[in-house]
Design a protein around this motif. Sequence first.
Motif, PDB file in Angstrom:
ATOM      1  N   ILE A  48       0.853  -1.190   0.000  1.00 35.25           N
ATOM      2  CA  ILE A  48       0.000   0.000   0.000  1.00 35.25           C
ATOM      3  C   ILE A  48       0.888   1.239   0.000  1.00 35.25           C
ATOM      4  O   ILE A  48       1.847   1.329   0.770  1.00 35.25           O
ATOM      5  N   GLN A  50       1.462   5.628  -0.226  1.00 37.17           N
ATOM      6  CA  GLN A  50       0.949   6.963   0.088  1.00 37.17           C
ATOM      7  C   GLN A  50       2.010   7.984  -0.293  1.00 37.17           C
ATOM      8  O   GLN A  50       3.165   7.865   0.122  1.00 37.17           O
ATOM      9  N   LYS A  55       3.516   2.786   2.586  1.00 36.23           N
ATOM     10  CA  LYS A  55       2.917   3.408   3.766  1.00 36.23           C
ATOM     11  C   LYS A  55       3.125   2.598   5.040  1.00 36.23           C
ATOM     12  O   LYS A  55       3.406   3.168   6.094  1.00 36.23           O
ATOM     13  N   ARG A 296     -10.949   7.730   4.166  1.00 33.66           N
ATOM     14  CA  ARG A 296      -9.951   7.214   3.220  1.00 33.66           C
ATOM     15  C   ARG A 296      -9.321   5.926   3.749  1.00 33.66           C
ATOM     16  O   ARG A 296      -8.977   5.031   2.971  1.00 33.66           O
ATOM     17  N   LEU A 297      -9.186   5.835   5.067  1.00 34.71           N
ATOM     18  CA  LEU A 297      -8.679   4.603   5.667  1.00 34.71           C
ATOM     19  C   LEU A 297      -9.653   3.456   5.421  1.00 34.71           C
ATOM     20  O   LEU A 297      -9.241   2.322   5.148  1.00 34.71           O
ATOM     21  N   ASP A 299     -11.542   3.217   2.819  1.00 34.23           N
ATOM     22  CA  ASP A 299     -11.323   2.848   1.416  1.00 34.23           C
ATOM     23  C   ASP A 299     -10.144   1.883   1.294  1.00 34.23           C
ATOM     24  O   ASP A 299     -10.189   0.931   0.501  1.00 34.23           O
ATOM     25  N   GLU A 300      -9.081   2.126   2.070  1.00 28.74           N
ATOM     26  CA  GLU A 300      -7.925   1.226   2.047  1.00 28.74           C
ATOM     27  C   GLU A 300      -8.330  -0.180   2.476  1.00 28.74           C
ATOM     28  O   GLU A 300      -7.911  -1.176   1.866  1.00 28.74           O
ATOM     29  N   GLU A 303     -10.369  -1.841  -0.278  1.00 33.57           N
ATOM     30  CA  GLU A 303      -9.508  -2.246  -1.395  1.00 33.57           C
ATOM     31  C   GLU A 303      -8.679  -3.471  -1.025  1.00 33.57           C
ATOM     32  O   GLU A 303      -8.466  -4.363  -1.857  1.00 33.57           O
TER      33      GLU A 303
END
Length: 321
Positions: A48, A50, A55, A296-297, A299-300, A303
Amino acid sequence: MPRNNPSKRELSYGRQSLRKATKFVEGDYTGINPRQFYRSLKRSLEEIQQDGDFKYETVGNQDTDLQIESEDVGEKTGRVKGRLAASSEPHPVGEGELEYKPYGPHGAVALVVGAIFAFFGLSGELLPILLGLALLIGGGYLYFKEETASFAVEREDVIRVLMTGEVSERTIEDNDETRTDIFANMSVIYAGDSLLQVPVSRFNEMPWTLRRALTIQVKKWYNQLVDEPDRVNIEDGFVSNLSAWANRSAESDRATVQALQGTLNDTFELRVQYTDLLEKQLPRGTRNELGEHQERLLDELEELSEEMDVYVEREGLERVD
Protein backbone atom coordinates in the motif's frame (compact mmCIF):
# COMPACT_ATOMS: atom_id res chain seq x y z
CA MET A 1 10.05 10.08 12.66
CA PRO A 2 9.99 6.59 14.21
CA ARG A 3 6.98 4.34 13.93
CA ASN A 4 5.16 3.00 16.96
CA ASN A 5 4.94 -0.53 15.62
CA PRO A 6 2.10 -2.59 17.07
CA SER A 7 3.59 -4.63 19.88
CA LYS A 8 3.31 -8.39 20.19
CA ARG A 9 0.85 -7.81 23.01
CA GLU A 10 -1.48 -6.17 20.50
CA LEU A 11 -1.51 -9.34 18.39
CA SER A 12 -3.71 -10.97 21.02
CA TYR A 13 -6.80 -9.00 19.96
CA GLY A 14 -10.12 -10.71 19.23
CA ARG A 15 -13.02 -10.13 16.88
CA GLN A 16 -15.03 -7.96 19.27
CA SER A 17 -12.03 -5.69 19.82
CA LEU A 18 -11.70 -5.14 16.07
CA ARG A 19 -15.41 -4.38 15.75
CA LYS A 20 -14.83 -1.42 18.07
CA ALA A 21 -12.23 0.04 15.70
CA THR A 22 -12.79 3.35 13.92
CA LYS A 23 -13.42 1.48 10.65
CA PHE A 24 -13.64 -2.21 9.83
CA VAL A 25 -14.47 -4.48 6.89
CA GLU A 26 -15.23 -8.21 6.92
CA GLY A 27 -14.71 -10.87 4.28
CA ASP A 28 -15.35 -14.60 3.92
CA TYR A 29 -13.04 -16.85 1.90
CA THR A 30 -13.45 -20.46 0.83
CA GLY A 31 -10.94 -23.09 -0.23
CA ILE A 32 -7.62 -21.32 0.29
CA ASN A 33 -4.37 -22.45 1.86
CA PRO A 34 -4.16 -20.30 5.04
CA ARG A 35 -0.37 -20.00 4.89
CA GLN A 36 -0.44 -18.75 1.33
CA PHE A 37 -3.29 -16.38 2.21
CA TYR A 38 -1.29 -14.99 5.15
CA ARG A 39 1.80 -14.40 3.00
CA SER A 40 -0.26 -12.72 0.29
CA LEU A 41 -2.06 -10.52 2.83
CA LYS A 42 1.26 -9.46 4.37
CA ARG A 43 2.63 -8.57 0.94
CA SER A 44 -0.53 -6.63 0.03
CA LEU A 45 -0.31 -4.58 3.24
CA GLU A 46 3.33 -3.76 2.62
CA GLU A 47 2.58 -2.65 -0.96
CA ILE A 48 0.00 0.00 0.00
CA GLN A 49 1.42 3.37 -1.02
CA GLN A 50 0.95 6.96 0.09
CA ASP A 51 2.55 10.00 -1.55
CA GLY A 52 4.67 7.77 -3.75
CA ASP A 53 6.13 5.74 -0.89
CA PHE A 54 5.21 2.52 0.89
CA LYS A 55 2.92 3.41 3.77
CA TYR A 56 2.90 0.47 6.18
CA GLU A 57 5.36 -1.65 8.07
CA THR A 58 3.92 -4.98 9.20
CA VAL A 59 4.20 -6.89 12.46
CA GLY A 60 3.47 -10.60 12.52
CA ASN A 61 4.67 -13.73 10.74
CA GLN A 62 3.11 -17.07 10.02
CA ASP A 63 5.47 -18.99 12.31
CA THR A 64 4.23 -17.25 15.47
CA ASP A 65 0.98 -15.48 14.55
CA LEU A 66 -0.77 -18.08 12.41
CA GLN A 67 -1.97 -21.06 14.42
CA ILE A 68 -3.33 -24.18 12.72
CA GLU A 69 -4.58 -26.88 15.08
CA SER A 70 -5.09 -30.59 14.32
CA GLU A 71 -2.93 -30.49 11.22
CA ASP A 72 -1.33 -33.91 11.81
CA VAL A 73 -1.66 -36.59 9.15
CA GLY A 74 -4.92 -38.43 9.64
CA GLU A 75 -6.73 -35.42 11.08
CA LYS A 76 -9.25 -34.31 8.49
CA THR A 77 -10.34 -31.03 10.06
CA GLY A 78 -8.97 -28.39 12.36
CA ARG A 79 -9.08 -24.72 13.32
CA VAL A 80 -7.08 -21.76 12.04
CA LYS A 81 -6.48 -18.38 13.63
CA GLY A 82 -4.09 -15.73 12.40
CA ARG A 83 -3.25 -12.13 13.23
CA LEU A 84 -1.36 -9.49 11.28
CA ALA A 85 -0.91 -5.78 12.02
CA ALA A 86 0.63 -2.81 10.22
CA SER A 87 1.46 0.77 11.15
CA SER A 88 2.29 3.88 9.14
CA GLU A 89 4.84 6.62 9.67
CA PRO A 90 3.56 9.41 11.97
CA HIS A 91 2.08 12.29 10.01
CA PRO A 92 1.26 15.80 11.32
CA VAL A 93 -2.47 16.54 11.52
CA GLY A 94 -2.58 19.97 13.13
CA GLU A 95 -2.26 21.71 16.47
CA GLY A 96 -4.10 21.31 19.73
CA GLU A 97 -4.73 24.09 22.22
CA LEU A 98 -3.47 24.21 25.80
CA GLU A 99 -4.11 26.76 28.53
CA TYR A 100 -1.03 27.32 30.68
CA LYS A 101 0.88 29.86 32.76
CA PRO A 102 3.72 31.08 30.53
CA TYR A 103 5.33 33.07 33.36
CA GLY A 104 4.42 30.88 36.32
CA PRO A 105 8.06 30.12 37.27
CA HIS A 106 9.01 33.78 36.74
CA GLY A 107 6.16 34.93 38.96
CA ALA A 108 7.09 32.42 41.66
CA VAL A 109 10.65 33.78 41.81
CA ALA A 110 9.38 37.37 41.90
CA LEU A 111 7.03 36.55 44.78
CA VAL A 112 9.82 34.98 46.83
CA VAL A 113 12.24 37.84 46.18
CA GLY A 114 9.49 40.38 46.89
CA ALA A 115 8.70 38.71 50.20
CA ILE A 116 12.39 38.84 51.16
CA PHE A 117 12.65 42.56 50.35
CA ALA A 118 9.45 43.30 52.24
CA PHE A 119 10.72 41.37 55.27
CA PHE A 120 13.98 43.31 55.42
CA GLY A 121 12.03 46.53 54.92
CA LEU A 122 10.27 45.95 58.22
CA SER A 123 13.38 47.34 59.93
CA GLY A 124 12.31 50.79 58.78
CA GLU A 125 13.87 51.08 55.32
CA LEU A 126 11.30 52.39 52.83
CA LEU A 127 13.06 51.37 49.60
CA PRO A 128 13.11 47.62 50.34
CA ILE A 129 9.42 47.78 51.24
CA LEU A 130 8.55 49.54 47.97
CA LEU A 131 10.66 47.11 45.95
CA GLY A 132 9.13 44.20 47.81
CA LEU A 133 5.57 45.40 47.18
CA ALA A 134 6.32 45.99 43.50
CA LEU A 135 7.77 42.49 43.15
CA LEU A 136 4.85 40.94 45.03
CA ILE A 137 2.28 42.67 42.82
CA GLY A 138 4.19 41.97 39.61
CA GLY A 139 5.01 38.42 40.66
CA GLY A 140 1.39 37.69 41.51
CA TYR A 141 0.29 38.99 38.12
CA LEU A 142 2.87 36.86 36.30
CA TYR A 143 2.17 33.77 38.39
CA PHE A 144 -1.58 33.73 37.76
CA LYS A 145 -1.53 35.00 34.16
CA GLU A 146 -2.82 32.35 31.73
CA GLU A 147 -2.52 32.14 27.97
CA THR A 148 -3.60 29.70 25.27
CA ALA A 149 -0.84 28.13 23.20
CA SER A 150 -0.66 25.54 20.44
CA PHE A 151 1.13 22.21 20.41
CA ALA A 152 1.65 19.78 17.55
CA VAL A 153 -0.35 16.56 17.18
CA GLU A 154 0.52 13.74 14.80
CA ARG A 155 -1.45 10.82 13.40
CA GLU A 156 -0.47 7.21 12.85
CA ASP A 157 -2.65 4.77 10.90
CA VAL A 158 -2.83 1.21 12.21
CA ILE A 159 -4.44 -1.77 10.48
CA ARG A 160 -5.14 -5.00 12.36
CA VAL A 161 -6.33 -8.20 10.72
CA LEU A 162 -7.84 -11.33 12.29
CA MET A 163 -8.36 -14.60 10.41
CA THR A 164 -10.51 -17.37 11.92
CA GLY A 165 -12.03 -20.49 10.42
CA GLU A 166 -11.83 -24.20 9.73
CA VAL A 167 -9.17 -26.13 7.85
CA SER A 168 -9.37 -29.50 6.17
CA GLU A 169 -7.00 -31.83 4.35
CA ARG A 170 -7.53 -32.33 0.66
CA THR A 171 -5.83 -34.48 -1.92
CA ILE A 172 -4.56 -32.47 -4.86
CA GLU A 173 -3.60 -33.87 -8.26
CA ASP A 174 -1.09 -31.58 -9.93
CA ASN A 175 0.95 -32.52 -13.04
CA ASP A 176 0.25 -36.23 -12.55
CA GLU A 177 1.37 -35.95 -8.92
CA THR A 178 -0.84 -36.53 -5.92
CA ARG A 179 -0.21 -34.67 -2.69
CA THR A 180 -2.06 -33.71 0.47
CA ASP A 181 -2.55 -30.07 1.34
CA ILE A 182 -4.72 -28.04 3.71
CA PHE A 183 -7.41 -25.57 2.77
CA ALA A 184 -9.49 -23.25 4.90
CA ASN A 185 -12.87 -21.61 4.98
CA MET A 186 -12.12 -18.38 6.81
CA SER A 187 -13.78 -15.26 8.07
CA VAL A 188 -11.42 -12.27 8.04
CA ILE A 189 -11.93 -8.87 9.64
CA TYR A 190 -9.81 -5.87 8.63
CA ALA A 191 -9.84 -3.04 11.19
CA GLY A 192 -8.29 0.41 10.86
CA ASP A 193 -7.64 3.20 13.35
CA SER A 194 -6.08 6.64 13.08
CA LEU A 195 -4.26 7.15 16.38
CA LEU A 196 -2.97 10.46 17.72
CA GLN A 197 0.02 11.37 19.85
CA VAL A 198 2.23 14.32 20.81
CA PRO A 199 5.45 14.40 18.74
CA VAL A 200 8.42 14.80 21.06
CA SER A 201 10.72 15.68 18.16
CA ARG A 202 9.58 19.32 18.37
CA PHE A 203 10.30 19.81 22.06
CA ASN A 204 13.55 21.69 21.41
CA GLU A 205 11.61 24.33 19.46
CA MET A 206 9.10 25.05 22.24
CA PRO A 207 9.44 27.71 24.97
CA TRP A 208 10.50 25.84 28.08
CA THR A 209 7.47 26.87 30.14
CA LEU A 210 5.11 25.63 27.40
CA ARG A 211 7.06 22.40 27.12
CA ARG A 212 6.84 21.96 30.88
CA ALA A 213 3.08 22.63 30.85
CA LEU A 214 2.55 20.14 28.01
CA THR A 215 4.55 17.49 29.86
CA ILE A 216 2.38 18.02 32.94
CA GLN A 217 -0.77 17.81 30.80
CA VAL A 218 0.36 14.52 29.25
CA LYS A 219 0.86 13.21 32.79
CA LYS A 220 -2.71 14.25 33.65
CA TRP A 221 -4.10 12.50 30.56
CA TYR A 222 -2.04 9.43 31.40
CA ASN A 223 -3.41 9.32 34.94
CA GLN A 224 -6.97 9.54 33.60
CA LEU A 225 -6.45 6.35 31.61
CA VAL A 226 -4.41 4.03 33.84
CA ASP A 227 -5.25 2.30 37.11
CA GLU A 228 -4.41 4.12 40.32
CA PRO A 229 -1.30 2.04 41.18
CA ASP A 230 0.22 2.97 37.81
CA ARG A 231 -0.37 6.71 38.03
CA VAL A 232 2.54 9.13 38.08
CA ASN A 233 3.16 11.95 40.51
CA ILE A 234 2.21 15.43 39.27
CA GLU A 235 3.75 18.54 40.81
CA ASP A 236 2.14 21.72 39.54
CA GLY A 237 1.94 24.08 42.52
CA PHE A 238 3.93 27.07 43.70
CA VAL A 239 6.95 25.06 44.84
CA SER A 240 6.96 23.16 41.56
CA ASN A 241 7.00 26.42 39.59
CA LEU A 242 9.83 27.70 41.74
CA SER A 243 11.92 24.55 41.39
CA ALA A 244 11.28 24.40 37.63
CA TRP A 245 14.27 26.71 37.15
CA ALA A 246 16.55 23.88 38.26
CA ASN A 247 15.44 21.61 35.40
CA ARG A 248 14.62 23.23 32.08
CA SER A 249 16.01 20.35 30.04
CA ALA A 250 14.16 19.55 26.83
CA GLU A 251 15.71 16.08 26.96
CA SER A 252 14.14 15.38 30.35
CA ASP A 253 10.66 16.45 29.22
CA ARG A 254 11.04 14.52 25.98
CA ALA A 255 12.00 11.35 27.85
CA THR A 256 9.03 11.71 30.20
CA VAL A 257 6.44 12.16 27.45
CA GLN A 258 8.02 9.44 25.33
CA ALA A 259 7.90 6.98 28.23
CA LEU A 260 4.27 7.75 29.10
CA GLN A 261 3.07 7.53 25.50
CA GLY A 262 5.11 4.37 25.03
CA THR A 263 3.31 2.75 27.96
CA LEU A 264 -0.07 3.72 26.51
CA ASN A 265 0.98 2.34 23.13
CA ASP A 266 1.50 -1.09 24.70
CA THR A 267 -2.26 -1.44 25.27
CA PHE A 268 -4.30 -0.71 22.16
CA GLU A 269 -7.48 0.21 24.04
CA LEU A 270 -5.58 2.80 26.12
CA ARG A 271 -4.06 4.24 22.98
CA VAL A 272 -7.52 4.66 21.45
CA GLN A 273 -8.71 6.45 24.60
CA TYR A 274 -5.63 8.69 24.51
CA THR A 275 -6.48 9.50 20.90
CA ASP A 276 -9.97 10.57 21.99
CA LEU A 277 -8.48 12.93 24.58
CA LEU A 278 -6.10 14.50 22.06
CA GLU A 279 -8.81 14.83 19.43
CA LYS A 280 -10.83 16.99 21.83
CA GLN A 281 -7.93 19.48 21.90
CA LEU A 282 -8.05 19.97 18.12
CA PRO A 283 -10.07 22.75 16.46
CA ARG A 284 -13.28 21.76 14.67
CA GLY A 285 -11.76 22.10 11.20
CA THR A 286 -8.91 19.73 12.04
CA ARG A 287 -11.33 17.22 13.56
CA ASN A 288 -13.36 17.32 10.34
CA GLU A 289 -10.21 16.67 8.30
CA LEU A 290 -9.39 13.75 10.57
CA GLY A 291 -12.87 12.34 9.92
CA GLU A 292 -12.29 12.63 6.17
CA HIS A 293 -8.98 10.82 6.56
CA GLN A 294 -10.72 8.00 8.42
CA GLU A 295 -13.03 7.60 5.42
CA ARG A 296 -9.95 7.21 3.22
CA LEU A 297 -8.68 4.60 5.67
CA LEU A 298 -11.96 2.73 5.17
CA ASP A 299 -11.32 2.85 1.42
CA GLU A 300 -7.92 1.23 2.05
CA LEU A 301 -9.57 -1.58 4.02
CA GLU A 302 -12.18 -2.18 1.32
CA GLU A 303 -9.51 -2.25 -1.40
CA LEU A 304 -7.45 -4.68 0.69
CA SER A 305 -10.47 -6.95 1.15
CA GLU A 306 -11.27 -6.82 -2.57
CA GLU A 307 -7.66 -7.60 -3.45
CA MET A 308 -7.78 -10.69 -1.25
CA ASP A 309 -11.08 -11.67 -2.90
CA VAL A 310 -9.33 -11.63 -6.26
CA TYR A 311 -6.42 -13.63 -4.84
CA VAL A 312 -8.71 -16.34 -3.44
CA GLU A 313 -10.69 -16.56 -6.69
CA ARG A 314 -7.44 -16.99 -8.61
CA GLU A 315 -5.43 -19.22 -6.28
CA GLY A 316 -7.98 -20.92 -4.07
CA LEU A 317 -11.06 -22.05 -5.89
CA GLU A 318 -9.24 -23.12 -9.03
CA ARG A 319 -6.92 -25.39 -7.06
CA VAL A 320 -9.80 -26.94 -5.10
CA ASP A 321 -11.70 -27.99 -8.22
